[in-house]
Design an enzyme around this catalytic site. Sequence first.
Site, short mmCIF file in Angstrom:
data_model
loop_
_atom_site.label_atom_id
_atom_site.label_comp_id
_atom_site.label_asym_id
_atom_site.label_seq_id
_atom_site.Cartn_x
_atom_site.Cartn_y
_atom_site.Cartn_z
N THR A 57 33.80 -14.29 38.96
CA THR A 57 34.78 -14.08 37.90
C THR A 57 34.93 -15.33 37.05
O THR A 57 34.71 -16.44 37.53
CB THR A 57 36.18 -13.73 38.47
N GLU A 115 34.18 -18.55 41.29
CA GLU A 115 35.14 -18.57 40.19
C GLU A 115 34.65 -19.50 39.09
O GLU A 115 34.45 -20.70 39.34
CB GLU A 115 36.51 -19.05 40.67
N CYS A 116 34.46 -18.98 37.89
CA CYS A 116 34.10 -19.76 36.71
C CYS A 116 32.83 -20.58 36.96
O CYS A 116 31.73 -20.05 36.88
CB CYS A 116 35.27 -20.62 36.26
N GLY A 117 32.92 -21.86 37.29
CA GLY A 117 31.73 -22.62 37.61
C GLY A 117 30.96 -22.01 38.76
O GLY A 117 29.72 -22.06 38.78
N MET A 125 29.00 -19.19 37.36
CA MET A 125 27.84 -19.70 36.63
C MET A 125 26.70 -20.04 37.58
O MET A 125 25.53 -19.75 37.30
CB MET A 125 28.25 -20.94 35.83
#
Length: 435
Positions: free
Chosen positions: A414, A313-315, A318
């Site tokens: 995501t 999720e997010c980080g 990445m």
Amino acid sequence: MNGFVVGGTRSGVGKTVATLAIARALEAQGHDVQPAKAGPDFIDPSHHEAVTGTPSRTLDLWLEGREGTRRNYHRGDGDVCVVEGVMGLYDGDCSSTAMVADVLDLPVILVADAKAGMESVAATVHGFREYAAHAGRDIDVAGLVAQRAHGGRHEQGIRDALPEDLTYFGRIPPQSALEIPDRHLGLHMGEEAALDEAALDDAAETIRVDRLLDAAATPPRPEARPAADPMDTRIAVARDAAFCFTYPATVERLRERAEVVAFSPLAGDDLPACDGVYLPGGYPELHGEALEASPTLGEIATRAEDGTAVLGECGGLMALTESLTTTDGDTYEMAGVLPASVRMHDRYQALDHVELRATQDTLTAAADDSRRGHEFHYSSADVDSDARFAFDVVRGDGIDDGRDGLSEYRTLGTYCHLHAESGAFDAFVERAAER
């Protein structure tokens, strides 16, 4: 558990410091404080936990619904709950502080900046109380904590100007030691920038605990959540300074359904034997060099290729991409599981409550299921032309062209942060067990 909501006249008025001073004042008189946060934030709750030693509950109507918000409140452990609001009291179309106070039937302690006012401060509080009826919110603005207020004549002038039915709950003195440094995404985390203990104790002495306890109320009991059977499944959860955005309710739900084991990519931990890997959000951009050198990301890539369920999720998203470029222009290799490269920007690229609709069966949802969450990030992703996505974005921005849920193997990344009340993590555990 009795409680109240600490609301603000606007963003940046000092709700977090007021909340921490109130919690410290309550604890000084022997009360067991359960902190909570209205809205989807991860950072303010880290300060709550740093001061109280208790994980802060997340209360958000969009993420959790009415009953889920009440359930998360009542899952707390203490004799008084201090709920920090989000933005200004009435701001936000999905889950404002006023909406949360309404659903929980809790009084609001309003924080107003008193630096350059006395009677005008009282008029502001009076106006916020009267506006509740106009806005159709059945909430009780019980009174005021005056932020950046001096003692003596200044404090007395504010108290004298308040209408009789508005309570003065104390003040936060104007001290530089009570300022929390910030950066992109908000304040520094609680473990990085704890407030000066002596300054916080001084502020706590100005808080009228007796009046707060008199105002506190108990929310309605929620409907019980349907039980879910534990599964013979093991989930590895990344926990360190790069992956630190995790809701307590999410870890609780994972532990109800599976065995949970923590590991640190920053420390180069061996990835534990597991059926699924959860990489929550955080600050991978601040630790690019360490993550590039960490053997853990390589292990995650190998497990992903072998079919282990991996959710980022997010980080976490990445870290699963091919590379991460900072605002200074430094580029670091990441796990290379997902076909995209990420770049940081000086301004945020998305900030909203979001809704996703699954276009196929995926780790967190069945085809056509909807999931509500939130996104807040300063990065953007440059995805390969043949990239596959699991979600259409109904509300929000997503990763690329109204899509979210970048997918490869049994890995899902995501920009959307999800809460356990959405059912996403039940689905994740069940999908992980299918291997």
